[in-house]
Scaffold this motif. Structure first.
Motif, PDB file in Angstrom:
ATOM      1  N   ASN A 142     -22.955  49.782  -0.499  1.00  0.00           N
ATOM      2  CA  ASN A 142     -24.128  49.417  -1.277  1.00  0.00           C
ATOM      3  C   ASN A 142     -25.112  50.574  -1.183  1.00  0.00           C
ATOM      4  OD1 ASN A 142     -26.689  48.402  -2.120  1.00  0.00           O
ATOM      5  ND2 ASN A 142     -25.941  46.315  -1.796  1.00  0.00           N
ATOM      6  N   ARG A 143     -25.264  51.329  -2.251  1.00  0.00           N
ATOM      7  CA  ARG A 143     -26.125  52.523  -2.255  1.00  0.00           C
ATOM      8  C   ARG A 143     -27.599  52.169  -2.118  1.00  0.00           C
ATOM      9  NH1 ARG A 143     -25.611  55.663  -7.264  1.00  0.00           N
ATOM     10  NH2 ARG A 143     -26.390  57.420  -6.080  1.00  0.00           N
ATOM     11  N   LYS A 144     -27.983  50.983  -2.570  1.00  0.00           N
ATOM     12  CA  LYS A 144     -29.386  50.576  -2.497  1.00  0.00           C
ATOM     13  C   LYS A 144     -29.813  50.288  -1.058  1.00  0.00           C
ATOM     14  CE  LYS A 144     -31.157  48.408  -6.442  1.00  0.00           C
ATOM     15  NZ  LYS A 144     -31.336  47.243  -7.275  1.00  0.00           N
ATOM     16  N   SER A 145     -29.007  49.503  -0.363  1.00  0.00           N
ATOM     17  CA  SER A 145     -29.367  49.106   0.999  1.00  0.00           C
ATOM     18  C   SER A 145     -28.813  50.053   2.059  1.00  0.00           C
ATOM     19  CB  SER A 145     -28.847  47.689   1.284  1.00  0.00           C
ATOM     20  OG  SER A 145     -27.424  47.691   1.312  1.00  0.00           O
ATOM     21  N   GLY A 146     -27.845  50.896   1.678  1.00  0.00           N
ATOM     22  CA  GLY A 146     -27.228  51.795   2.650  1.00  0.00           C
ATOM     23  C   GLY A 146     -26.195  51.119   3.534  1.00  0.00           C
ATOM     24  N   THR A 147     -25.834  49.883   3.218  1.00  0.00           N
ATOM     25  CA  THR A 147     -24.856  49.151   4.021  1.00  0.00           C
ATOM     26  C   THR A 147     -23.455  49.343   3.467  1.00  0.00           C
ATOM     27  OG1 THR A 147     -25.168  47.149   2.707  1.00  0.00           O
ATOM     28  CG2 THR A 147     -26.541  47.395   4.685  1.00  0.00           C
ATOM     29  N   SER A 148     -22.475  49.106   4.320  1.00  0.00           N
ATOM     30  CA  SER A 148     -21.076  49.161   3.890  1.00  0.00           C
ATOM     31  C   SER A 148     -20.295  48.114   4.662  1.00  0.00           C
ATOM     32  CB  SER A 148     -20.484  50.552   4.105  1.00  0.00           C
ATOM     33  OG  SER A 148     -20.508  50.880   5.473  1.00  0.00           O
ATOM     34  N   PHE A 149     -19.156  47.715   4.108  1.00  0.00           N
ATOM     35  CA  PHE A 149     -18.283  46.761   4.776  1.00  0.00           C
ATOM     36  C   PHE A 149     -16.859  46.968   4.275  1.00  0.00           C
ATOM     37  CE2 PHE A 149     -20.204  44.739   1.102  1.00  0.00           C
ATOM     38  CZ  PHE A 149     -19.152  44.119   0.465  1.00  0.00           C
ATOM     39  N   VAL A 150     -15.911  46.347   4.957  1.00  0.00           N
ATOM     40  CA  VAL A 150     -14.488  46.508   4.656  1.00  0.00           C
ATOM     41  C   VAL A 150     -13.883  45.137   4.403  1.00  0.00           C
ATOM     42  CG1 VAL A 150     -12.260  47.236   5.614  1.00  0.00           C
ATOM     43  CG2 VAL A 150     -14.308  48.598   6.038  1.00  0.00           C
ATOM     44  N   VAL A 151     -13.011  45.049   3.390  1.00  0.00           N
ATOM     45  CA  VAL A 151     -12.264  43.824   3.104  1.00  0.00           C
ATOM     46  C   VAL A 151     -10.794  44.134   3.339  1.00  0.00           C
ATOM     47  CG1 VAL A 151     -11.591  42.179   1.319  1.00  0.00           C
ATOM     48  CG2 VAL A 151     -13.939  43.013   1.417  1.00  0.00           C
ATOM     49  N   PRO A 152     -10.126  43.361   4.231  1.00  0.00           N
ATOM     50  CA  PRO A 152      -8.702  43.612   4.459  1.00  0.00           C
ATOM     51  C   PRO A 152      -7.872  43.300   3.216  1.00  0.00           C
ATOM     52  CG  PRO A 152      -9.525  41.849   5.896  1.00  0.00           C
ATOM     53  CD  PRO A 152     -10.641  42.265   4.994  1.00  0.00           C
ATOM     54  N   GLY A 153      -6.752  43.964   3.086  1.00  0.00           N
ATOM     55  CA  GLY A 153      -5.842  43.726   1.975  1.00  0.00           C
ATOM     56  C   GLY A 153      -5.702  44.955   1.103  1.00  0.00           C
ATOM     57  N   GLN A 154      -4.475  45.344   0.817  1.00  0.00           N
ATOM     58  CA  GLN A 154      -4.209  46.551   0.050  1.00  0.00           C
ATOM     59  C   GLN A 154      -4.506  46.380  -1.433  1.00  0.00           C
ATOM     60  OE1 GLN A 154      -0.229  48.024   0.391  1.00  0.00           O
ATOM     61  NE2 GLN A 154      -0.717  49.956  -0.571  1.00  0.00           N
ATOM     62  N   HIS A 155      -4.423  45.168  -1.941  1.00  0.00           N
ATOM     63  CA  HIS A 155      -4.538  44.972  -3.383  1.00  0.00           C
ATOM     64  C   HIS A 155      -5.772  44.158  -3.744  1.00  0.00           C
ATOM     65  CE1 HIS A 155      -0.738  46.908  -3.948  1.00  0.00           C
ATOM     66  NE2 HIS A 155      -0.220  46.125  -3.027  1.00  0.00           N
ATOM     67  N   VAL A 156      -6.939  44.579  -3.267  1.00  0.00           N
ATOM     68  CA  VAL A 156      -8.194  43.940  -3.634  1.00  0.00           C
ATOM     69  C   VAL A 156      -8.600  44.455  -5.012  1.00  0.00           C
ATOM     70  CG1 VAL A 156     -10.641  43.742  -3.064  1.00  0.00           C
ATOM     71  CG2 VAL A 156      -8.930  43.700  -1.239  1.00  0.00           C
ATOM     72  N   HIS A 157      -8.973  43.562  -5.893  1.00  0.00           N
ATOM     73  CA  HIS A 157      -9.486  43.935  -7.211  1.00  0.00           C
ATOM     74  C   HIS A 157     -10.902  43.389  -7.330  1.00  0.00           C
ATOM     75  CE1 HIS A 157      -5.682  45.501  -8.607  1.00  0.00           C
ATOM     76  NE2 HIS A 157      -5.120  44.468  -8.012  1.00  0.00           N
ATOM     77  N   VAL A 158     -11.767  44.122  -8.018  1.00  0.00           N
ATOM     78  CA  VAL A 158     -13.182  43.791  -8.066  1.00  0.00           C
ATOM     79  C   VAL A 158     -13.632  43.644  -9.508  1.00  0.00           C
ATOM     80  CG1 VAL A 158     -15.487  44.601  -7.444  1.00  0.00           C
ATOM     81  CG2 VAL A 158     -13.556  45.070  -5.938  1.00  0.00           C
ATOM     82  N   ARG A 159     -14.517  42.701  -9.762  1.00  0.00           N
ATOM     83  CA  ARG A 159     -15.175  42.526 -11.053  1.00  0.00           C
ATOM     84  C   ARG A 159     -16.679  42.577 -10.797  1.00  0.00           C
ATOM     85  NH1 ARG A 159     -10.884  43.689 -12.936  1.00  0.00           N
ATOM     86  NH2 ARG A 159      -9.471  42.263 -13.931  1.00  0.00           N
ATOM     87  N   PHE A 160     -17.251  43.789 -10.850  1.00  0.00           N
ATOM     88  CA  PHE A 160     -18.691  43.918 -10.669  1.00  0.00           C
ATOM     89  C   PHE A 160     -19.404  43.342 -11.894  1.00  0.00           C
ATOM     90  CE2 PHE A 160     -17.564  47.556  -7.788  1.00  0.00           C
ATOM     91  CZ  PHE A 160     -18.165  47.038  -6.646  1.00  0.00           C
ATOM     92  N   PRO A 161     -20.570  42.672 -11.694  1.00  0.00           N
ATOM     93  CA  PRO A 161     -21.306  42.126 -12.846  1.00  0.00           C
ATOM     94  C   PRO A 161     -21.949  43.231 -13.670  1.00  0.00           C
ATOM     95  CG  PRO A 161     -22.570  41.837 -10.833  1.00  0.00           C
ATOM     96  CD  PRO A 161     -21.233  42.405 -10.422  1.00  0.00           C
ATOM     97  N   VAL A 162     -22.263  42.925 -14.926  1.00  0.00           N
ATOM     98  CA  VAL A 162     -22.917  43.899 -15.799  1.00  0.00           C
ATOM     99  C   VAL A 162     -24.437  43.701 -15.808  1.00  0.00           C
ATOM    100  CG1 VAL A 162     -20.912  44.257 -17.262  1.00  0.00           C
ATOM    101  CG2 VAL A 162     -22.579  42.476 -17.857  1.00  0.00           C
ATOM    102  N   ASP A 163     -24.937  42.864 -14.924  1.00  0.00           N
ATOM    103  CA  ASP A 163     -26.383  42.667 -14.800  1.00  0.00           C
ATOM    104  C   ASP A 163     -26.751  42.686 -13.317  1.00  0.00           C
ATOM    105  OD1 ASP A 163     -25.524  40.215 -13.802  1.00  0.00           O
ATOM    106  OD2 ASP A 163     -26.085  39.101 -15.594  1.00  0.00           O
ATOM    107  N   ASP A 164     -27.880  42.107 -12.941  1.00  0.00           N
ATOM    108  CA  ASP A 164     -28.322  42.171 -11.552  1.00  0.00           C
ATOM    109  C   ASP A 164     -27.909  40.947 -10.729  1.00  0.00           C
ATOM    110  OD1 ASP A 164     -29.989  40.382 -12.754  1.00  0.00           O
ATOM    111  OD2 ASP A 164     -31.853  41.355 -12.129  1.00  0.00           O
ATOM    112  N   THR A 165     -26.866  40.245 -11.148  1.00  0.00           N
ATOM    113  CA  THR A 165     -26.335  39.127 -10.382  1.00  0.00           C
ATOM    114  C   THR A 165     -26.043  39.596  -8.956  1.00  0.00           C
ATOM    115  OG1 THR A 165     -25.326  38.230 -12.376  1.00  0.00           O
ATOM    116  CG2 THR A 165     -24.487  37.405 -10.266  1.00  0.00           C
ATOM    117  N   PRO A 166     -26.480  38.823  -7.951  1.00  0.00           N
ATOM    118  CA  PRO A 166     -26.359  39.296  -6.561  1.00  0.00           C
ATOM    119  C   PRO A 166     -24.972  39.126  -5.933  1.00  0.00           C
ATOM    120  CG  PRO A 166     -27.444  37.184  -6.604  1.00  0.00           C
ATOM    121  CD  PRO A 166     -27.210  37.581  -8.042  1.00  0.00           C
ATOM    122  N   CYS A 167     -23.965  38.834  -6.737  1.00  0.00           N
ATOM    123  CA  CYS A 167     -22.619  38.696  -6.186  1.00  0.00           C
ATOM    124  C   CYS A 167     -21.612  39.262  -7.176  1.00  0.00           C
ATOM    125  CB  CYS A 167     -22.301  37.233  -5.871  1.00  0.00           C
ATOM    126  SG  CYS A 167     -22.380  36.146  -7.302  1.00  0.00           S
TER     127      CYS A 167
END
Length: 181
Positions: A142-167
């Motif tokens: 997260n570039r805004k907060s400077g935080t980072s985290f890891v999710v286990p699993g080789q095949h994680v796929h992400v759908r980032f929102p196109v607005d400011d939805t917090p998830c």
């Protein structure tokens, strides 16, 4: 209305950031609202302007051009995504075996080096994720907060929102869930 540009193009797209894509004899470029060619009609493909730059293709490689028609990157990328707010874009190179992804700024500086098999970037440019070749985890930053985290699993796929939805949506295999930013 008054004709500003005669019927000389095979295609003219919508205007974005003051310029429209034009095609003539299989080559692409951009004109302004007066019909002046601003980006030469010499490219194999072009994309829309975003944040002052557009992706154009020469052969199998991509480069950015600015609104004055100047190429802004070295011609080395197989793929360059559109510029996100925050001046980050997804890009890739081919190392002879596979396509590798990273993040670049508008001048081609690598913010995240081209060594990852998977990279995704949120619409607003505040968050990205990546997975190294053969890694069994996906890293989130997260570039805004400077935080980072890891999710286990080789095949994680992400759908980032196109607005400011917090998830955002993510999957492990065929199952989907929501994760906070």
């Amino acid at each position: 209305g008054v004709t500003l540009v005669p019927y000389e193009y095979d295609h003219i797209s919508d205007f974005r950031e003051g310029l429209a894509e034009v095609e003539k004899a299989g080559r692409w470029g951009f004109i302004d609202a007066h019909g002046t060619v601003v980006v030469p009609i010499e490219y194999d493909e072009v994309g829309n302007f975003s944040e002052g730059v557009a992706v154009v293709m020469k052969g199998d490689l991509c480069v950015y051009v600015d609104t004055q028609g100047k190429e802004c990157l070295p011609l080395q990328y197989r793929f360059v995504g559109w510029m996100h707010p925050g001046n980050l874009a997804l890009a890739s190179i081919h190392d002879g075996e596979r396509e590798l992804f990273g993040l670049i700024d508008r001048t081609g500086n690598e913010v995240l080096p081209m060594v990852y098999e998977y990279v995704d970037l949120s619409f607003d440019g505040t968050m990205y994720c990546y997975r190294g070749v053969g890694e069994q985890v996906t890293h989130f930053v997260n570039r805004k907060s400077g935080t980072s985290f890891v999710v286990p699993g080789q095949h994680v796929h992400v759908r980032f929102p196109v607005d400011d939805t917090p998830c955002f949506g993510y999957s492990l295999g065929t199952r989907w869930g929501l994760m906070s930013r």
